[in-house]
Scaffold this active site. Structure first.
Site, PDB file in Angstrom:
ATOM      1  CE  LYS A 178      -1.974   1.896   3.997  1.00 37.56           C
ATOM      2  NZ  LYS A 178      -1.671   3.301   4.136  1.00 37.56           N
ATOM      3  CG  ASN A 179       2.090   2.823   3.582  1.00 34.31           C
ATOM      4  OD1 ASN A 179       0.941   3.165   3.286  1.00 34.31           O
ATOM      5  ND2 ASN A 179       2.453   2.557   4.831  1.00 34.31           N
TER       6      ASN A 179
ATOM      7  CB  CYS B 242      -5.400   5.968  10.117  1.00 33.41           C
ATOM      8  SG  CYS B 242      -6.000   4.460   9.349  1.00 33.41           S
TER       9      CYS B 242
ATOM     10  NE  ARG C 195      -0.692  10.561   9.827  1.00 28.12           N
ATOM     11  CZ  ARG C 195      -1.024   9.480   9.141  1.00 28.12           C
ATOM     12  NH1 ARG C 195      -2.228   8.986   9.213  1.00 28.12           N
ATOM     13  NH2 ARG C 195      -0.140   8.869   8.368  1.00 28.12           N
TER      14      ARG C 195
ATOM     15  CG  ASP D  25       2.320   1.444   9.466  1.00 22.85           C
ATOM     16  OD1 ASP D  25       1.882   2.288  10.260  1.00 22.85           O
ATOM     17  OD2 ASP D  25       2.687   1.724   8.309  1.00 22.85           O
TER      18      ASP D  25
ATOM     19  NE  ARG E 101      -7.216   4.359   4.838  1.00 21.11           N
ATOM     20  CZ  ARG E 101      -6.338   5.006   5.578  1.00 21.11           C
ATOM     21  NH1 ARG E 101      -6.606   5.276   6.835  1.00 21.11           N
ATOM     22  NH2 ARG E 101      -5.198   5.417   5.080  1.00 21.11           N
TER      23      ARG E 101
HETATM   24  N1  EPU Z   1       5.490  14.562  11.040  1.00 23.22           N
HETATM   25  C1  EPU Z   1       5.494  15.901  11.337  1.00 23.22           C
HETATM   26  N2  EPU Z   1       5.641  16.796  10.308  1.00 23.22           N
HETATM   27  C2  EPU Z   1       5.765  16.400   9.017  1.00 23.22           C
HETATM   28  C3  EPU Z   1       5.749  15.021   8.722  1.00 23.22           C
HETATM   29  C4  EPU Z   1       5.609  14.114   9.748  1.00 23.22           C
HETATM   30  O1  EPU Z   1       5.385  16.306  12.498  1.00 23.22           O
HETATM   31  O2  EPU Z   1       5.885  17.274   8.138  1.00 23.22           O
HETATM   32  C5  EPU Z   1       5.375  13.576  12.139  1.00 23.22           C
HETATM   33  C6  EPU Z   1       4.110  12.760  12.046  1.00 23.22           C
HETATM   34  O3  EPU Z   1       3.000  13.426  12.599  1.00 23.22           O
HETATM   35  C7  EPU Z   1       4.523  11.514  12.790  1.00 23.22           C
HETATM   36  C8  EPU Z   1       5.991  11.332  12.418  1.00 23.22           C
HETATM   37  O4  EPU Z   1       6.421  12.627  11.994  1.00 23.22           O
HETATM   38  O5  EPU Z   1       4.393  11.744  14.163  1.00 23.22           O
HETATM   39  C9  EPU Z   1       6.294  10.346  11.305  1.00 23.22           C
HETATM   40  O6  EPU Z   1       5.447  10.627  10.198  1.00 23.22           O
HETATM   41  P1  EPU Z   1       5.779  10.142   8.715  1.00 23.22           P
HETATM   42  O7  EPU Z   1       5.836  11.341   7.852  1.00 23.22           O
HETATM   43  O8  EPU Z   1       6.950   9.226   8.718  1.00 23.22           O
HETATM   44  O9  EPU Z   1       4.471   9.289   8.384  1.00 23.22           O
HETATM   45  P2  EPU Z   1       3.507   9.425   7.156  1.00 23.22           P
HETATM   46  O10 EPU Z   1       4.266   9.659   5.914  1.00 23.22           O
HETATM   47  O11 EPU Z   1       2.397  10.332   7.503  1.00 23.22           O
HETATM   48  C10 EPU Z   1       3.682   6.893   6.552  1.00 23.22           C
HETATM   49  C11 EPU Z   1       2.714   5.780   6.321  1.00 23.22           C
HETATM   50  C12 EPU Z   1       2.088   5.382   7.636  1.00 23.22           C
HETATM   51  C13 EPU Z   1       3.201   4.958   8.609  1.00 23.22           C
HETATM   52  C14 EPU Z   1       4.226   6.084   8.746  1.00 23.22           C
HETATM   53  C15 EPU Z   1       5.426   5.698   9.602  1.00 23.22           C
HETATM   54  C16 EPU Z   1       1.970   6.172   4.082  1.00 23.22           C
HETATM   55  C17 EPU Z   1       0.876   6.594   3.154  1.00 23.22           C
HETATM   56  N3  EPU Z   1       1.703   6.227   5.371  1.00 23.22           N
HETATM   57  O12 EPU Z   1       2.909   7.953   7.102  1.00 23.22           O
HETATM   58  O13 EPU Z   1       1.265   4.257   7.349  1.00 23.22           O
HETATM   59  O14 EPU Z   1       2.645   4.679   9.857  1.00 23.22           O
HETATM   60  O15 EPU Z   1       4.705   6.466   7.441  1.00 23.22           O
HETATM   61  O16 EPU Z   1       6.093   4.621   9.056  1.00 23.22           O
HETATM   62  O17 EPU Z   1       3.037   5.781   3.637  1.00 23.22           O
HETATM   63  C18 EPU Z   1      -0.435   2.728   7.704  1.00 23.22           C
HETATM   64  O18 EPU Z   1      -0.090   2.198   6.628  1.00 23.22           O
HETATM   65  O19 EPU Z   1      -1.239   2.197   8.522  1.00 23.22           O
HETATM   66  C19 EPU Z   1       0.120   4.031   8.034  1.00 23.22           C
HETATM   67  C20 EPU Z   1      -0.405   4.825   8.952  1.00 23.22           C
END
Ligand code: EPU
Length: 428
Positions: free
Chosen positions: A22-23, A117, A122, A305, A397
Site C-alpha cells: 500500500k505505502n 487514519c 499529522r 504499522d 484501506r
Molecule cells: N510529522 C510531522 N511533520 C511532518 C511530517 C511528519 O510532524 O511534516 C510527524 C508525524 O505526525 C509523525 C511522524 O512525523 O508523528 C512520522 O510521520 P511520517 O511522515 O513518517 O508518516 P507518514 O508519511 O504520515 C507513513 C505511512 C504510515 C506509517 C508512517 C510511519 C503512508 C501513506 N503512510 O505515514 O502508514 O505509519 O509512514 O512509518 O506511507 C499505515 O499504513 O497504517 C500508516 C499509517
C-alpha cells in the site's frame, strides 16, 4: 455497513500470497503525474486507498485503465490543472503526495488538507520545508495547501526528524528540479527505495535511497515504463503474527524476507519459528508464546504499522511485555477494544504494559483505524468463541481480500451486512 464475524480458535494452515505494498503503491500512483509518457504499474493492491488515488487522478483528467485486477495503465498527460478535488483527498493521508508531484510537474499545486487514519495530529511542516528549500512558497487557502514556484532549484534539505511522507514529497519535487538536491536525514523505508527505483527506471537520477542521504540530480524528461510494486511488508507481517497467534503453520509467499527482519526477530523472541526462504517465510508455533518488549522505530526498526498486531499477540504470551510507540500520538486506541476480549493492557502515554492472559475471548469490537482493525482480526482468529468487528472499511484501506485470504488458510471468517441501527429504529 459490513462487518466481519469470526469464529476463533482455528490454527491457520497453508500458504498466503502477499499483495503489492500500500505505502509504496500510493506513492507510485502519485508519481505517474511526473511521467511524460503513458506507464503501467503491476502488482497494485486492490484496496480502497488505491481506488481513491485512481479516482483522484481520473477526476483531474488522467486516462486510467485497469488492465487486470492488479495492473493499471496511466496516461496523466491530459491533466491540465494542478488541483486535487476536495472530497476524496480529505479521506486519505497519501493525498499529500499530489503536492509534490503536481509541484514537480506544474510548479504549482492545490491539495486539500490531508486526512487518513486517526492517529493524532499529522502536520506537514517538513514537506513544506522541503518545497521551500527548492524555491517554492506555500499558503493555506480555503482549507487547501497551495504551493507554487517560478522554478524549482536543487538544494540541500535537512529533515528535523525522519519522515516517510516528507521524504517522498522531497523526491517528487526534486526529480525534475534544476541541479542537485541532497536530502539528509531521509527515511529509509522499502517504499522510499521502491519510489526511487520506479523514477530511475523512467530516467530519473536518484542515488542513495535506502540510506539517510539521498542525492537527486534533476532531469527534464521521464519516459514511460512498466514497473511492479514491491510486496507489502506490513501485510506480510500481519499474516506472520496471525499464524503465530493461532499457533498455526503458514507460508507467507511473495515477500522480500529482508524487509521483514525486524518482525522476524521479535517473533523468534516470542518462541515463534520463522524460516526465511528466497521469496517466502514459513511461520509456525509448537510451544508456548513468550513475552518480549519492543519500541517502534523508523526502518529498519520495528514498524509502528505492526505495533497493534504484535501487541495483540503479546496479550496471549506468558509474562509481562512493554511496548513503546511514540511515532504517532494516538496508536493505542485499539486497547479498549482488546480489553473487551479479556486482554490485560494498561497504557500510559506512549507506553503499554501488557500482562499475558493466555487466551482471549470473542466479543463485539470495532476497528479504530487500519492497523488496529488488523489487530482485531488477529485477536478474533485466536480467541475462543465469536468476534464481530465493525468499521471494517478501515481494514479495507490497506488489506486486499483479507477475509478471502484468511479463509484460504482455514479461518472461519464471514463478511456480513450489519443492520443500520438508525434505519431499524425508524422503520420499527
Ligand atoms: N510529522 C510531522 N511533520 C511532518 C511530517 C511528519 O510532524 O511534516 C510527524 C508525524 O505526525 C509523525 C511522524 O512525523 O508523528 C512520522 O510521520 P511520517 O511522515 O513518517 O508518516 P507518514 O508519511 O504520515 C507513513 C505511512 C504510515 C506509517 C508512517 C510511519 C503512508 C501513506 N503512510 O505515514 O502508514 O505509519 O509512514 O512509518 O506511507 C499505515 O499504513 O497504517 C500508516 C499509517
Amino acid at each position: 455497513m459490513e462487518k466481519f464475524v469470526i469464529n476463533g480458535g482455528i490454527p491457520l494452515r497453508g500458504t498466503v500470497n502477499i499483495s503489492g505494498a500500500k505505502n509504496a503503491a500510493v506513492a507510485l500512483v502519485a508519481a505517474t503525474i511526473l511521467c511524460d509518457e503513458p506507464c503501467i504499474l503491476e502488482n497494485v493492491p486492490e484496496i480502497s486507498d488505491i481506488t481513491k488515488c485512481l479516482k483522484i487522478l481520473r477526476d483531474m483528467g488522467a486516462d486510467i485503465q485497469l488492465k487486470d485486477r492488479n495492473t493499471v495503465y496511466f496516461d496523466t498527460r491530459s491533466i491540465t490543472e494542478p488541483k486535487v478535488p476536495e472530497e476524496l483527498a480529505r479521506t486519505m493521508r497519501a493525498s499529500s503526495y499530489f503536492l509534490g508531484t503536481l509541484l514537480g510537474r506544474f510548479h504549482e499545486a492545490y491539495v486539500p488538507m490531508p486526512g487518513g487514519c486517526n492517529l493524532g495530529d499529522r502536520p506537514i511542516d517538513q514537506h513544506l520545508k522541503a518545497f521551500n528549500a527548492l524555491g517554492a512558497k506555500d499558503e493555506i487557502i480555503n482549507g487547501s495547501n497551495h504551493v507554487w514556484a517560478d522554478s524549482l532549484i536543487g538544494n540541500q534539505i535537512y529533515f528535523d526528524f525522519v519522515t516517510v511522507g516528507a521524504t517522498m514529497n522531497a523526491i517528487f519535487a526534486a526529480v525534475k528540479a534544476k541541479g542537485m538536491t541532497v536530502i539528509e536525514n531521509a527515511a529509509k523505508e522499502p517504499h522510499i527505495v521502491d519510489l526511487a527505483n520506479f523514477l530511475n527506471s523512467m530516467g530519473a537520477d536518484i542515488r542513495g535511497a535506502g540510506t539517510d542521504v539521498i542525492k537527486i540530480r534533476g532531469v527534464e524528461y521521464l519516459k514511460g515504463v512498466t514497473y511492479a510494486t514491491i510486496p507489502d511488508q506490513i501485510e506480510a507481517g500481519t499474516y506472520m503474527v496471525a499464524a503465530a497467534a493461532t499457533k498455526g503453520d503458514v507460508t507467507i509467499a511473495n515477500v522480500i524476507p529482508k524487509h521483514l527482519e525486524s518482525i522476524t526477530v521479535k517473533l523468534r523472541k516470542c518462541g515463534v519459528h520463522v524460516e526465511e526462504n528466497d521469496e517466502s517465510v514459513h511461520v509456525w508455533v509448537d510451544g508456548p508464546l513468550m513475552k518480549t518488549s519492543l519500541k517502534t522505530m523508523p526502518h529498519p526498526g520495528f514498524p509502528t504499522d505492526m505495533q497493534p498486531q504484535f501487541s495483540t499477540l503479546l496479550t496471549m504470551a506468558e509474562g509481562t511485555s512493554i511496548v513503546t510507540d511514540d511515532i504517532f500520538d494516538n496508536r493505542f486506541r485499539y486497547v479498549a477494544e482488546l480489553r473487551r476480549m479479556g486482554a490485560d493492557i494498561s497504557v500510559d502515554g506512549k507506553v503499554a504494559v501488557i500482562q499475558g492472559v493466555g487466551q482471549l475471548k470473542g466479543a463485539p469490537v470495532s476497528a479504530t483505524d487500519l492497523r488496529a482493525g488488523a489487530a482485531m482480526v488477529i485477536a478474533g482468529l485466536a480467541a475462543q468463541g465469536t468476534t464481530e468487528i465493525d468499521n471494517i472499511f478501515y481494514i479495507e484501506r490497506g488489506y486486499e481480500n483479507i477475509d478471502e485470504k484468511l479463509r484460504g488458510l482455514g479461518a472461519d471468517i464471514k463478511r456480513v451486512i450489519k443492520p443500520d441501527v438508525e434505519a431499524v429504529k425508524l422503520s420499527g
